[in-house]
Design a protein around this motif. Sequence first.
Motif, mmCIF file in Angstrom:
data_model
loop_
_atom_site.group_PDB
_atom_site.id
_atom_site.type_symbol
_atom_site.label_atom_id
_atom_site.label_comp_id
_atom_site.label_asym_id
_atom_site.label_seq_id
_atom_site.Cartn_x
_atom_site.Cartn_y
_atom_site.Cartn_z
ATOM 1 N N CYS A 81 -0.007 -8.872 -58.716
ATOM 2 C CA CYS A 81 -0.081 -7.436 -58.985
ATOM 3 C C CYS A 81 -0.056 -7.237 -60.489
ATOM 4 O O CYS A 81 0.357 -8.116 -61.248
ATOM 5 C CB CYS A 81 1.060 -6.671 -58.308
ATOM 6 S SG CYS A 81 2.715 -7.097 -58.900
ATOM 7 N N GLU A 96 -5.165 -0.937 -55.603
ATOM 8 C CA GLU A 96 -3.884 -0.954 -54.901
ATOM 9 C C GLU A 96 -2.950 -2.037 -55.430
ATOM 10 O O GLU A 96 -1.738 -1.977 -55.224
ATOM 11 C CB GLU A 96 -4.105 -1.168 -53.402
ATOM 12 C CG GLU A 96 -4.790 -0.018 -52.690
ATOM 13 C CD GLU A 96 -6.293 0.026 -52.949
ATOM 14 O OE1 GLU A 96 -6.862 -1.015 -53.387
ATOM 15 O OE2 GLU A 96 -6.903 1.096 -52.716
ATOM 16 N N ARG A 97 -3.505 -3.007 -56.133
ATOM 17 C CA ARG A 97 -2.677 -4.076 -56.701
ATOM 18 C C ARG A 97 -2.155 -3.722 -58.091
ATOM 19 O O ARG A 97 -1.429 -4.492 -58.701
ATOM 20 C CB ARG A 97 -3.451 -5.388 -56.715
ATOM 21 C CG ARG A 97 -3.668 -5.928 -55.309
ATOM 22 C CD ARG A 97 -4.693 -7.021 -55.255
ATOM 23 N NE ARG A 97 -4.265 -8.220 -55.977
ATOM 24 C CZ ARG A 97 -5.051 -9.278 -56.187
ATOM 25 N NH1 ARG A 97 -6.304 -9.264 -55.723
ATOM 26 N NH2 ARG A 97 -4.598 -10.326 -56.839
ATOM 27 N N ILE A 99 0.449 -1.867 -59.130
ATOM 28 C CA ILE A 99 1.563 -1.260 -58.404
ATOM 29 C C ILE A 99 2.538 -0.506 -59.307
ATOM 30 O O ILE A 99 2.771 0.690 -59.141
ATOM 31 C CB ILE A 99 2.320 -2.333 -57.602
ATOM 32 C CG1 ILE A 99 1.399 -2.934 -56.534
ATOM 33 C CG2 ILE A 99 3.554 -1.737 -56.923
ATOM 34 C CD1 ILE A 99 2.026 -4.060 -55.735
ATOM 35 N N GLU A 299 8.501 4.387 -53.199
ATOM 36 C CA GLU A 299 7.392 3.724 -52.514
ATOM 37 C C GLU A 299 6.814 2.604 -53.372
ATOM 38 O O GLU A 299 6.484 1.513 -52.866
ATOM 39 C CB GLU A 299 6.319 4.762 -52.180
ATOM 40 C CG GLU A 299 5.160 4.235 -51.356
ATOM 41 C CD GLU A 299 3.997 3.747 -52.208
ATOM 42 O OE1 GLU A 299 3.189 2.948 -51.692
ATOM 43 O OE2 GLU A 299 3.914 4.150 -53.387
ATOM 44 N N ARG A 300 6.695 2.848 -54.672
ATOM 45 C CA ARG A 300 6.160 1.823 -55.572
ATOM 46 C C ARG A 300 7.112 0.623 -55.671
ATOM 47 O O ARG A 300 6.676 -0.534 -55.695
ATOM 48 C CB ARG A 300 5.916 2.427 -56.945
ATOM 49 C CG ARG A 300 4.780 3.428 -56.980
ATOM 50 C CD ARG A 300 3.434 2.724 -56.882
ATOM 51 N NE ARG A 300 2.336 3.648 -56.649
ATOM 52 C CZ ARG A 300 1.061 3.348 -56.882
ATOM 53 N NH1 ARG A 300 0.735 2.157 -57.368
ATOM 54 N NH2 ARG A 300 0.111 4.210 -56.610
ATOM 55 N N THR A 302 9.161 -0.346 -53.358
ATOM 56 C CA THR A 302 9.067 -1.051 -52.082
ATOM 57 C C THR A 302 7.859 -1.977 -52.067
ATOM 58 O O THR A 302 7.944 -3.140 -51.625
ATOM 59 C CB THR A 302 8.977 -0.047 -50.919
ATOM 60 O OG1 THR A 302 10.179 0.715 -50.859
ATOM 61 C CG2 THR A 302 8.756 -0.763 -49.592
ATOM 62 N N ARG A 303 6.746 -1.492 -52.550
ATOM 63 C CA ARG A 303 5.537 -2.314 -52.608
ATOM 64 C C ARG A 303 5.727 -3.512 -53.532
ATOM 65 O O ARG A 303 5.248 -4.621 -53.235
ATOM 66 C CB ARG A 303 4.342 -1.476 -53.060
ATOM 67 C CG ARG A 303 3.851 -0.502 -52.003
ATOM 68 C CD ARG A 303 2.784 0.429 -52.541
ATOM 69 N NE ARG A 303 1.644 -0.297 -53.089
ATOM 70 C CZ ARG A 303 0.639 0.300 -53.724
ATOM 71 N NH1 ARG A 303 0.639 1.626 -53.881
ATOM 72 N NH2 ARG A 303 -0.365 -0.407 -54.199
ATOM 73 N N GLU A 306 7.729 -6.134 -51.803
ATOM 74 C CA GLU A 306 6.905 -6.869 -50.845
ATOM 75 C C GLU A 306 6.124 -7.978 -51.543
ATOM 76 O O GLU A 306 5.944 -9.075 -50.991
ATOM 77 C CB GLU A 306 5.958 -5.902 -50.136
ATOM 78 C CG GLU A 306 6.679 -4.946 -49.190
ATOM 79 C CD GLU A 306 5.781 -3.835 -48.662
ATOM 80 O OE1 GLU A 306 4.622 -3.716 -49.150
ATOM 81 O OE2 GLU A 306 6.216 -3.081 -47.770
#
Length: 316
Positions: A81, A96-97, A99, A299-300, A302-303, A306
Amino acid sequence: MKPYYWESHHGNFGDDLNLWLWDFLLPGFRDSHDDILLVGVGTVLNRALLPDGMRKLVLGSGFGYGTLPDMRDKAEWDVRCVRGPLTAEKVGIAPERGIIDPAVMVAEMPEFRNLPKIHKRSFVPHWESAIAGMWPTTCGTVGLHYIDPRGEAGAVIREIAQSELIVAESMHGAILADAFRVPWVAVSTSDSINSFKWNDWAQTVGVTYRPRHVPVSSRAEAMIKGTKFWGVGFDVAETDAEDPNRRQIDGGLVVDAAPPRQTFLRGAAKQFLAAPSTLALWQASRVAPQLSEDRVLAERKTRFREVLDTVRRDYL
């Protein structure tokens, strides 16, 4: 793995935090795969900075200076990312990568949680501004707490977290303020402030980079930045645009060895000449600040967690 970070000769907390952040995020990473370079926080996707012939694991780094390396060789580059969608586009990966800047994860560290608020308003300049500006004096005049970005990273971050409002020329000053839920106002003193990297991060958390202009505070600062001071322009001598440490940015500064009375008068004159900077900084500290939405930041993060999970699975 070995953590990479760009080491400013003058010190810069936003880069220096790489020295310990990854021990928190990826415990034990230093003992695994010593042939891999972990490329994390910073605007370091730069051909002049990163070594060839060594595998690199990219976690949240950004582009913004110099020339982007050739990152097509999958044997040498593992890009999980990057900082934001603008860097993702430059690298040629899915938006989307792009982040988040990993520096936001500092707010998760136990030593930085629940710190008491002791500063009403604080100013974090860019490290170049801190070298030759009148900012400590200017801040004192308008009631702002001055935070030197060249200080020890943990101490600088605590001062940010312990503020109720941050005025930031330093991008990581704003990033850390936002991470600690401290409202912030962006300012810029010259065109040397990189708007690409600011917008790259801002888009990830849904804020807008609209910096208020604050004039440089001294002739020496104008010389470093190649900008104007009281209508007089200065050209900055660039020796290597790829690596900021190769720029001769303070060779023209002279220590004042004049008698005490002359030194006092010169100091008073410098304060007078810094008046436009003082006024603009005061005005910036009184405008409506920004802060990303809690849900967007969460949300960011959390991503990003992951992504860290995939790194643990594949490397640790």
